[in-house]
Scaffold this active site. Structure first.
Site, PDB file in Angstrom:
ATOM      1  N   GLU A  93       0.842  -1.200   0.000  1.00 55.75           N
ATOM      2  CA  GLU A  93       0.000   0.000   0.000  1.00 55.75           C
ATOM      3  C   GLU A  93       0.873   1.244   0.000  1.00 55.75           C
ATOM      4  OE1 GLU A  93      -2.508   1.509  -0.813  1.00 55.75           O
ATOM      5  OE2 GLU A  93      -4.110   1.266   0.661  1.00 55.75           O
ATOM      6  N   ASP A  97      -3.716   5.885   6.362  1.00 54.00           N
ATOM      7  CA  ASP A  97      -4.195   7.118   6.985  1.00 54.00           C
ATOM      8  C   ASP A  97      -5.112   6.699   8.142  1.00 54.00           C
ATOM      9  OD1 ASP A  97      -4.689   9.887   7.146  1.00 54.00           O
ATOM     10  OD2 ASP A  97      -6.308   9.805   5.715  1.00 54.00           O
ATOM     11  N   GLY A  99      -6.712   3.982   8.206  1.00 56.27           N
ATOM     12  CA  GLY A  99      -6.577   2.527   8.303  1.00 56.27           C
ATOM     13  C   GLY A  99      -7.820   1.784   7.847  1.00 56.27           C
TER      14      GLY A  99
HETATM   15  P1  5GP Z   1      -7.272   5.250   4.855  1.00 54.83           P
HETATM   16  O1  5GP Z   1      -8.334   4.254   4.544  1.00 54.83           O
HETATM   17  O2  5GP Z   1      -6.103   4.645   5.576  1.00 54.83           O
HETATM   18  O3  5GP Z   1      -7.824   6.438   5.575  1.00 54.83           O
HETATM   19  O4  5GP Z   1      -6.800   5.871   3.488  1.00 54.83           O
HETATM   20  C1  5GP Z   1      -5.920   5.275   2.653  1.00 54.83           C
HETATM   21  C2  5GP Z   1      -6.019   5.880   1.273  1.00 54.83           C
HETATM   22  O5  5GP Z   1      -6.338   7.274   1.303  1.00 54.83           O
HETATM   23  C3  5GP Z   1      -4.674   5.787   0.590  1.00 54.83           C
HETATM   24  O6  5GP Z   1      -4.545   4.563  -0.106  1.00 54.83           O
HETATM   25  C4  5GP Z   1      -4.700   6.990  -0.317  1.00 54.83           C
HETATM   26  O7  5GP Z   1      -5.336   6.639  -1.527  1.00 54.83           O
HETATM   27  C5  5GP Z   1      -5.551   8.004   0.399  1.00 54.83           C
HETATM   28  N1  5GP Z   1      -4.722   8.980   1.138  1.00 54.83           N
HETATM   29  C6  5GP Z   1      -4.596   9.098   2.476  1.00 54.83           C
HETATM   30  N2  5GP Z   1      -3.774  10.105   2.799  1.00 54.83           N
HETATM   31  C7  5GP Z   1      -3.350  10.642   1.627  1.00 54.83           C
HETATM   32  C8  5GP Z   1      -2.459  11.739   1.290  1.00 54.83           C
HETATM   33  O8  5GP Z   1      -1.861  12.418   2.128  1.00 54.83           O
HETATM   34  N3  5GP Z   1      -2.279  11.973  -0.033  1.00 54.83           N
HETATM   35  C9  5GP Z   1      -2.900  11.255  -1.019  1.00 54.83           C
HETATM   36  N4  5GP Z   1      -2.639  11.585  -2.275  1.00 54.83           N
HETATM   37  N5  5GP Z   1      -3.737  10.218  -0.728  1.00 54.83           N
HETATM   38  C10 5GP Z   1      -3.964   9.925   0.571  1.00 54.83           C
END
Ligand code: 5GP
Length: 175
Positions: A93, A97, A99
């Site tokens: 991955e 963020d 998770g």
């Molecule tokens: P989670 O489910 O962990 O909140 O989010 C994961 C997904 O959110 C990552 O695979 C990515 O696509 C997106 N994401 C989270 N933070 C960032 C960031 O700072 N920049 C970008 N471009 N995508 C992010």
């Protein structure tokens, strides 16, 4: 825009992670599962440095909107092409963020009874975590800022940058 991780720093860390994974999976052929699209550069640099012979497959999931975010519901857009039962699997991955995305993917893959399942992420925004999920291989722990480059996008752009940069709030389009 400000460079957070240079191309050299990223490449050095990717080599270290590849060495660690190669050691841990010595004599085995894990299936590396790249989560599209953000992981494509990380996965391609990582596999070139491995001294084992992995298989490579991809999954794509939709990013949730605000309505589904709290429930952790993620839509599966592209599934694996191959059965993973009794196989060693490593999810690759770009960034973790909240998770929620990974915990959804992990739950779905665990139901297919792999022999083992580990998670490898280049970037870890640990302070943003909403669900408890163990990341087995972490490239860099970063602070809570929106980042682009090295696979990560802003409205589908900037994925091609060889480095990771932060955007300030106005650039990132946050009101
Ligand atoms: P989670 O489910 O962990 O909140 O989010 C994961 C997904 O959110 C990552 O695979 C990515 O696509 C997106 N994401 C989270 N933070 C960032 C960031 O700072 N920049 C970008 N471009 N995508 C992010």
């Amino acid at each position: 825009m400000e460079v957070l991780l240079t191309e050299e720093e990223i490449q050095k860390r990717v080599r270290e992670m590849a060495a660690e994974i190669s050691r841990d999976y010595q004599g085995r052929s894990p299936i590396l599962v790249g989560i599209l699209r953000g992981s494509f550069l990380f996965l391609s640099d990582l596999v070139k440095q491995l001294t084992i012979n992995p298989e490579i497959d991809f999954m794509s999931v939709s990013s949730y909107n605000n309505l589904t975010r709290s429930s952790g519901v993620v839509r599966l857009l592209k599934d694996l092409e191959r059965d993973i039962s009794n196989e060693d699997v490593v999810i690759i991955e770009d960034i973790v963020d909240s998770g929620l995305t990974l915990s959804y993917i992990k739950r779905m893959l665990m139901a297919r009874l792999p022999r083992s399942l580990r998670i490898c992420a280049l970037l870890d925004k640990r302070e943003r975590r909403e669900v408890d999920i163990a990341i087995d291989y972490v490239g860099f722990v970063i602070s809570n800022k929106f980042v682009i480059g090295y696979g990560l996008d802003l409205a589908q752009k900037y994925r091609n940058l060889p480095y990771v940069a932060t955007l300030d709030e106005s650039e990132a389009g946050v009101p």
